[in-house]
Design an enzyme around this catalytic site. Structure first.
Site, short mmCIF file in Angstrom:
data_model
loop_
_atom_site.label_atom_id
_atom_site.label_comp_id
_atom_site.label_asym_id
_atom_site.label_seq_id
_atom_site.Cartn_x
_atom_site.Cartn_y
_atom_site.Cartn_z
CB ALA A 1 -0.92 0.02 1.21
CG ASP A 2 2.22 3.38 -3.00
OD1 ASP A 2 3.36 3.84 -3.06
OD2 ASP A 2 1.88 2.33 -3.57
NE ARG A 3 -1.88 9.52 0.70
CZ ARG A 3 -1.52 10.74 1.09
NH1 ARG A 3 -2.19 11.34 2.06
NH2 ARG A 3 -0.51 11.37 0.51
#
Length: 347
Positions: free
Chosen positions: A241-243
């Site tokens: 996940a990036d965010r």
């Protein structure tokens, strides 16, 4: 031994240029903030945790060379540096979180002497490497334990997307860290990885890591995921996940959303692996996440040679957002949570 994407000692920072992998393994020097910004923007270094670490350590390189007349001058320099670095790639939250952590650390220092503050800051920034590896191992072990507690099989087959291993972090990895922990425990039958178009992080980087560490693995084209789930008894999809928004919606590499939809159709668990630093509690849902759009040439060309017809338009979002209702659990360095349970991590 894991691959080393980031090499740091006081006054020296090198990153493994991931644009050249797997053909060449070249560590390039980062001499300051602008070098760090360019390495992040051009994707020589990528992966949300690694981006944050390189951003912080590029600041450390410049701080090491400078003299500050006061603590306030040091704080202002760091804040201005982060203002620049967060513009390189804006979807991942980790750089913003790192900026907040560094700012809070500096403000917590009782010392006002600029030299003492500088020394403590440099130690704090260097410790981020060690902390990230420890967090990733915690994610890997928690994820592997969840697998074996929730799967009736002794060995499992998992599908992953993009690159979430040592090349995307300070070491060990997040989603790939879970695969690594499963392998170390003798519980992994096979790992499948997508090629991850258009930048081929799966084919170039994840496959490289899996082969390097002798983990049983198979590469597939992105368009093969549905038939893979139908025909090959996939036990789970594991992604990074990036965010992560406060409600559990998750921004990750483009193509993640469609994998979640297909997994849901086939009744396969869809697992997100991310450190707590990737959770943005100020972001209520995925609709508030700004998705980066990359240059068209990344789709239209391959290694500088055009492969698409002249005159065709192109849309190239780098990320998509997977709704929380498609996510089974989110594995963090502080345990395993359903998307609806993330508020517990704020305590």
């Amino acid at each position: 031994m894991s691959l080393e994407a980031i090499r740091y000692s006081r006054g020296s920072l090198e990153i493994l240029n991931q644009l050249l992998l797997p053909g060449e393994s070249v560590h390039e020097p980062i001499r300051g903030i602008e070098d760090g910004w360019n390495a992040i923007k051009l994707m020589k270094v990528r992966g949300a945790p690694a981006i944050a670490i390189v951003a912080c350590l590029s600041i450390a390189i410049e701080v090491n060379e400078l003299n500050f007349s006061s603590k306030d001058e040091l704080v202002k320099f760091v804040e201005k540096s982060f203002e620049r670095l967060v513009t390189a790639r804006q979807t991942a939250v980790n750089v913003y979180k790192a900026a907040e952590d560094v700012r809070n650390f500096l403000c917590s220092l009782e010392e006002q002497d600029a030299i003492e503050c500088k020394e403590k800051l440099l130690s704090f920034l260097a410790d981020m490497l060690t902390k990230d590896v420890a967090d990733n191992k915690a994610i890997g072990d928690a994820g592997a334990e969840w697998f074996m507690s929730n799967c009736a099989k002794k060995t499992v087959q998992v599908l992953t997307h993009c690159n979430t291993g040592s090349l995307a972090t300070a070491g060990y990895g997040t989603a790939l860290g879970i695969i690594r922990s499963l392998h170390n425990a003798g519980s992994l039958q096979q790992a499948y990885c997508t090629e991850t178009r258009p930048y081929n992080q799966g084919a170039r980087l994840t496959a490289y890591e899996l082969v390097y560490e002798k983990i049983p693995s198979v590469l597939i084209g992105d368009s093969m995921a549905a038939i893979l789930m139908k025909e090959r008894s996939i036990d789970a999809v594991v992604v990074g996940a990036d965010r992560v928004a406060a409600n559990g919606d998750t921004a990750n590499k483009i193509g993640t959303y469609q994998l979640a939809i297909v997994a849901k159709f086939h009744g396969i668990p869809f697992i997100v692996a991310a450190p707590v630093t990737s959770i943005d509690f100020t972001c209520p849902s995925g609709s508030h996440i700004k998705v980066e759009e990359r240059p068209a040439n990344e789709v239209l060309c391959f290694r500088g040679e055009r492969v698409a017809a002249e005159g065709i338009g192109c849309w190239n979002p780098a990320f998509d957002v997977t709704p929380a209702e498609l996510i089974s659990v989110i594995v963090t360095n502080r345990g395993v949570f359903k998307p609806t349970e993330l508020a517990k991590l704020k305590l």
